[in-house]
Design an enzyme around this catalytic site. Structure first.
Site, mmCIF file in Angstrom:
data_model
loop_
_atom_site.group_PDB
_atom_site.id
_atom_site.type_symbol
_atom_site.label_atom_id
_atom_site.label_comp_id
_atom_site.label_asym_id
_atom_site.label_seq_id
_atom_site.Cartn_x
_atom_site.Cartn_y
_atom_site.Cartn_z
ATOM 1 N N GLY A 1 21.067 -36.723 -42.898
ATOM 2 C CA GLY A 1 21.607 -35.879 -43.967
ATOM 3 C C GLY A 1 23.065 -36.146 -44.268
ATOM 4 N N GLU B 1 26.346 -42.641 -50.828
ATOM 5 C CA GLU B 1 25.864 -43.812 -51.571
ATOM 6 C C GLU B 1 25.064 -44.790 -50.707
ATOM 7 O OE1 GLU B 1 25.752 -44.652 -54.807
ATOM 8 O OE2 GLU B 1 26.331 -42.565 -55.063
ATOM 9 N N HIS C 1 22.964 -43.932 -48.236
ATOM 10 C CA HIS C 1 21.601 -43.388 -48.208
ATOM 11 C C HIS C 1 20.924 -43.597 -49.569
ATOM 12 C CE1 HIS C 1 23.643 -40.583 -45.184
ATOM 13 N NE2 HIS C 1 22.758 -41.230 -44.470
ATOM 14 N N SER D 1 30.107 -43.681 -44.601
ATOM 15 C CA SER D 1 29.488 -42.970 -43.475
ATOM 16 C C SER D 1 29.662 -41.468 -43.684
ATOM 17 C CB SER D 1 30.187 -43.388 -42.177
ATOM 18 O OG SER D 1 29.906 -42.474 -41.150
ATOM 19 N N SER D 2 28.688 -40.690 -43.221
ATOM 20 C CA SER D 2 28.814 -39.227 -43.293
ATOM 21 C C SER D 2 30.050 -38.786 -42.515
ATOM 22 C CB SER D 2 27.580 -38.560 -42.690
ATOM 23 O OG SER D 2 26.413 -39.047 -43.298
HETATM 24 P P1 AMP Z 1 22.315 -41.657 -40.881
HETATM 25 O O1 AMP Z 1 22.080 -40.474 -41.746
HETATM 26 O O2 AMP Z 1 23.768 -41.964 -40.651
HETATM 27 O O3 AMP Z 1 21.488 -41.660 -39.622
HETATM 28 O O4 AMP Z 1 21.800 -42.908 -41.713
HETATM 29 C C1 AMP Z 1 20.484 -42.951 -42.205
HETATM 30 C C2 AMP Z 1 20.193 -44.338 -42.680
HETATM 31 O O5 AMP Z 1 21.121 -44.690 -43.702
HETATM 32 C C3 AMP Z 1 20.318 -45.396 -41.570
HETATM 33 O O6 AMP Z 1 19.282 -46.337 -41.702
HETATM 34 C C4 AMP Z 1 21.659 -46.002 -41.859
HETATM 35 O O7 AMP Z 1 21.777 -47.334 -41.417
HETATM 36 C C5 AMP Z 1 21.714 -45.925 -43.367
HETATM 37 N N1 AMP Z 1 23.105 -45.975 -43.811
HETATM 38 C C6 AMP Z 1 24.112 -45.157 -43.446
HETATM 39 N N2 AMP Z 1 25.277 -45.539 -44.018
HETATM 40 C C7 AMP Z 1 24.975 -46.637 -44.759
HETATM 41 C C8 AMP Z 1 25.742 -47.519 -45.596
HETATM 42 N N3 AMP Z 1 27.046 -47.344 -45.776
HETATM 43 N N4 AMP Z 1 25.107 -48.535 -46.187
HETATM 44 C C9 AMP Z 1 23.775 -48.731 -46.007
HETATM 45 N N5 AMP Z 1 22.994 -47.942 -45.252
HETATM 46 C C10 AMP Z 1 23.596 -46.917 -44.632
#
Ligand code: AMP
Length: 281
Positions: free
Chosen positions: A30, A34, A36, A185-186
Site C-alpha cells: 500500500g 508511481e 506501483h 518508495s513509500s
Molecule cells: P511494496 O508496496 O513496497 O512492497 O512494493 C510492492 C511492489 O511494487 C513490489 O514488487 C515492488 O518491487 C514494487 N515497487 C515498489 N517501488 C517501485 C518502484 N519505484 N519501481 C518499480 N516497482 C516498484
C-alpha cells in the site's frame, strides 16, 4: 471493489475464472505511488482483470523495523487504484492471513539470502516467501507483477514459484524513479527535506560506478571508489551495502559474467532506502 476476506476473494476469483478472464495480480504493502502504478498498468495491458493486494506483512519486518509506523492510507490507495482501473483491492486482515505466528510448517529461503537485503534483514525473505505463497494460493493469478527495485525479491519469488510449481507467471517490471532519479518508495514520504536531497546520492553513486566501469576501471576498484563517493555526497545517509553480483542469478561475478547488478542500501536516520542498476560488462 474492496475485498476484506479470503473466502470472498476466492469467490470473486472463481466467478472471473468461470467467465474465462485472465487474472493479473499486483501484491503491495500500500501507500501507492508511481512505481506501483507501473505494475498495475502492465498488469492491465496483459490481463482482463487486475487484482491489487494491500497488506503490510508483519513477518517480513525485523523487530526493530518500521512495521508499526509503515505508512497506511486506504482512502488514498483506493483513489490511485481507481485511476488505474483496478477491479479488486484485496485487503485481508493480519489475523486471517496469520492464524498463528508459530506454524509448524513454514517456507524458508535457503540461498541468496546471505547477501544484499537478506544479509541486513535476517528472516525478511522468509516472510516475503511466506506471504507470496499465501497470496498466490488465494488469488491464483495467471500473472503476478513485481518491481525490479526489489531485485533480490524478484529472484527469490521466481525460484519459489518455479520450485513449488505455482501456475503463475512472475513478471518483473522496471524500476520507476522521481525526476531527480531517486527510486520511488513509500518510505520516501518520511524523509526530511535535507534527507530527501541527500538520498539522491544513492543513484548518483550507482551511476558513478557505471561511469567508472565504462572507463575500464576494475569492478572492485569501482565499488571501493563508489563507497567513498557516497560518503562524500551524503551528509546524513549511512551506507549499509554497495555490492555487485551477476544478474539475474545474483551469484558472485566471474570473468565470463555478461550482466551485473550493482545494488545499494543506505539508512537516512531510521529510513532505509535501496536502489540498483543493471549493467552489461
Ligand atoms: P511494496 O508496496 O513496497 O512492497 O512494493 C510492492 C511492489 O511494487 C513490489 O514488487 C515492488 O518491487 C514494487 N515497487 C515498489 N517501488 C517501485 C518502484 N519505484 N519501481 C518499480 N516497482 C516498484
Amino acid at each position: 471493489m474492496i475485498v476484506n476476506t479470503i473466502s470472498e476473494m476466492r469467490e470473486y476469483v472463481k466467478i472471473e475464472r468461470a467467465k474465462g478472464k485472465r487474472i493479473g495480480f499486483v501484491p503491495t504493502m500500500g501507500f501507492l505511488h508511481e512505481g506501483h502504478a507501473a505494475l498495475l498498468k502492465q498488469a492491465w495491458r496483459e490481463n482482463d482483470i487486475v487484482i491489487l493486494s494491500i497488506f503490510v506483512n508483519p513477518t517480513q519486518f525485523g523487530p526493530d523495523e518500521d512495521y508499526k509506523v509503515y505508512p497506511r492510507d486506504l482512502a488514498r490507495d483506493q483513489a490511485i487504484a481507481n485511476e488505474n482501473s483496478v477491479d479488486y483491492i484485496f485487503t485481508p486482515s493480519v489475523e486471517e492471513m496469520y492464524e498463528t505466528m508459530n506454524p509448524f510448517v513454514s517456507v524458508v529461503v535457503q540461498d541468496r539470502v546471505d547477501i544484499l537485503c537478506g544479509k541486513s534483514r535476517p528472516g525478511h525473505f522468509d516472510g516475503v516467501a511466506t506471504i507470496v505463497t499465501k497470496l498466490l494460493n488465494i488469488v491464483q493469478p495467471d500473472r503476478a507483477y513485481f518491481g525490479t527495485k526489489d531485485a533480490q525479491q524478484v529472484v527469490i519469488v521466481k525460484e519459489l514459484v518455479s520450485h513449488f510449481k505455482f501456475a503463475t507467471e512472475i513478471v518483473a517490471v522496471d524500476l520507476v524513479r522521481e525526476a531527480d532519479r531517486l527510486a520511488i518508495s513509500s518510505r520516501n514520504t518520511y524523509l526530511t527535506e535535507e534527507q530527501r536531497q541527500d538520498a539522491t546520492a544513492l543513484y548518483k553513486t550507482l551511476n558513478h560506478i557505471r561511469y567508472l566501469l565504462h572507463k575500464d576501471i576494475l569492478l572492485q576498484d569501482a565499488i571501493a571508489e563508489g563507497k567513498t563517493y557516497f560518503a562524500e555526497l551524503a551528509n546524513y545517509g549511512k551506507l549499509e551495502y554497495l555490492e555487485a553480483y551477476t544478474y539475474p542469478d545474483l551469484l558472485p561475478i566471474t570473468e565470463g559474467s555478461k550482466q551485473i547488478i550493482i545494488a545499494i542500501a543506505a539508512k537516512f536516520d531510521k529510513i532505509r532506502l535501496i536502489d540498483n542498476i543493471v549493467v552489461d560488462i
